[in-house]
Design an enzyme around this catalytic site. Structure first.
Site, PDB file in Angstrom:
ATOM      1  CG  ASN A  11      30.499  22.753 -36.753  1.00  0.00           C
ATOM      2  OD1 ASN A  11      31.790  23.218 -37.220  1.00  0.00           O
ATOM      3  ND2 ASN A  11      30.103  21.848 -36.338  1.00  0.00           N
ATOM      4  CD1 TRP A  12      31.358  27.298 -41.823  1.00  0.00           C
ATOM      5  CD2 TRP A  12      33.733  28.396 -42.290  1.00  0.00           C
ATOM      6  NE1 TRP A  12      31.105  28.839 -42.245  1.00  0.00           N
ATOM      7  CE2 TRP A  12      32.436  29.178 -42.851  1.00  0.00           C
ATOM      8  CE3 TRP A  12      34.576  28.659 -42.580  1.00  0.00           C
ATOM      9  CZ2 TRP A  12      32.590  30.409 -42.895  1.00  0.00           C
ATOM     10  CZ3 TRP A  12      35.327  30.005 -43.022  1.00  0.00           C
ATOM     11  CH2 TRP A  12      34.186  30.868 -43.517  1.00  0.00           C
ATOM     12  CD  GLU A  99      29.974  16.040 -37.254  1.00  0.00           C
ATOM     13  OE1 GLU A  99      30.724  16.837 -37.822  1.00  0.00           O
ATOM     14  OE2 GLU A  99      28.461  16.057 -38.649  1.00  0.00           O
ATOM     15  CD  GLU A 168      24.507  20.010 -33.686  1.00  0.00           C
ATOM     16  OE1 GLU A 168      24.141  20.806 -34.579  1.00  0.00           O
ATOM     17  OE2 GLU A 168      25.731  19.786 -33.742  1.00  0.00           O
ATOM     18  N   GLY A 232      24.962  23.861 -40.016  1.00  0.00           N
ATOM     19  CA  GLY A 232      26.953  22.804 -40.861  1.00  0.00           C
ATOM     20  C   GLY A 232      26.257  23.353 -42.262  1.00  0.00           C
ATOM     21  N   GLY A 233      26.098  22.429 -42.802  1.00  0.00           N
ATOM     22  CA  GLY A 233      26.599  22.623 -44.399  1.00  0.00           C
ATOM     23  C   GLY A 233      25.623  23.447 -44.838  1.00  0.00           C
TER      24      GLY A 233
HETATM   25  P1  13P Z   1      23.709  20.093 -40.987  1.00  0.00           P
HETATM   26  O1  13P Z   1      23.410  21.496 -40.234  1.00  0.00           O
HETATM   27  O2  13P Z   1      24.426  20.422 -41.900  1.00  0.00           O
HETATM   28  O3  13P Z   1      22.681  18.924 -40.136  1.00  0.00           O
HETATM   29  O4  13P Z   1      24.592  19.757 -39.668  1.00  0.00           O
HETATM   30  C1  13P Z   1      24.233  20.346 -37.805  1.00  0.00           C
HETATM   31  C2  13P Z   1      25.406  20.242 -36.964  1.00  0.00           C
HETATM   32  O5  13P Z   1      26.668  19.276 -36.919  1.00  0.00           O
HETATM   33  C3  13P Z   1      26.154  21.677 -37.159  1.00  0.00           C
HETATM   34  O6  13P Z   1      27.013  21.174 -35.782  1.00  0.00           O
END
Ligand code: 13P
Length: 250
Positions: A11-12, A99, A168, A232-233
């Protein structure tokens, strides 16, 4: 029932310039062997570029949108319909990311309508759930997951060919904090039990997300109930993405 189809979804979010796409897909293409479904979710304007990059020999990854409208057409300025996402060649859509819930006011019912629309358009939803830190501290993790699942899936109805659920924990997203393997196992087992009665025989997978990175991927991937990750990151660079992908191959 849950199926053990392994998925790594990148997930960018609102990151990565268009120029980074070519490098990312070249790096992935060299390594991908087809055992694991690698899904890339870029910002909307790059969807088509990613679809083109991922086509041809060896199909290194498939493409997801990060969100969709709960409407298919009409006067909804700024919205993107699931049918449009499917129309450019994407196969998946992330629905109900925390989010979206916390920053953009998405409700469980709206998320249920999005799941329904996404399915009708032929997309596989990646349906996100997870408890806040506050609810976790109150011992309400499983109760929260059940409420999110029941509300959305009873709105959507249960006839999915394949549904991906992403657990998550909100407090683990972008914080560097992780749920322990025992917490992840317990939550995933509970999620399987909560989701199964809603589905009319369709299969589902349960991914884990929240600060997944190369240094913790092997331990998390070894949990039977974990069918993959939503990242994400660490998904923004080829090296860290592959650092999660490789331990998933077992
Ligand atoms: P991180 O991997 O940056 O914690 O983000 C997780 C996320 O929200 C993936 O959708």
């Amino acid at each position: 029932m849950s199926i053990r189809k392994k998925v790594l979804a990148a997930n960018w979010k609102l990151n990565l310039a268009k120029e980074g796409i070519g490098e990312f897909s070249r790096g992935i293409r060299q390594r991908q062997d087809g055992d694991i479904e690698l899904v890339v979710a870029p910002p909307f304007p790059y969807l088509r570029d990613l679809v083109v990059e991922s086509s041809g020999e060896g199909r290194p990854f498939t493409v997801a949108a990060q969100n969709c409208s709960d409407e298919e057409s009409g006067a909804f300025t700024g919205e993107v319909a699931p049918g449009m996402i499917a129309g450019v060649g994407a196969r998946y859509v992330i629905v109900g990311h925390s989010e979206r819930r916390t920053l953009f006011g998405e409700t469980d019912e709206m998320i249920g309508r999005k799941l329904d629309r996404a399915r009708a358009a032929g997309l596989v939803p990646i349906f996100c759930i997870g408890e806040s830190e506050e609810l976790r501290d109150q011992g309400k993790t499983l109760e929260t997951l059940r409420r999110q699942i029941d509300a959305a899936l009873s709105t959507a109805g249960g006839d999915f060919g394949w549904l991906i659920v992403a657990y998550e924990p909100v407090w683990a997203i972008g914080t560097g904090k992780n749920a322990t393997p025992e917490e992840v196992r317990g939550a995933h087992q509970a999620i399987e039990g909560f989701v199964a009665p809603h589905l009319a025989g369709g299969a589902f997978s349960v991914l884990y997300g929240g600060s997944v990175k190369p240094s913790n991927a092997a331990e998390l991937a070894s949990i039977d109930e974990v069918d993959g990750f939503l990242v994400g990151g660490a998904s923004l660079a080829v090296d860290t993405c592959l650092g999660i992908y490789d331990p998933m191959r077992g």
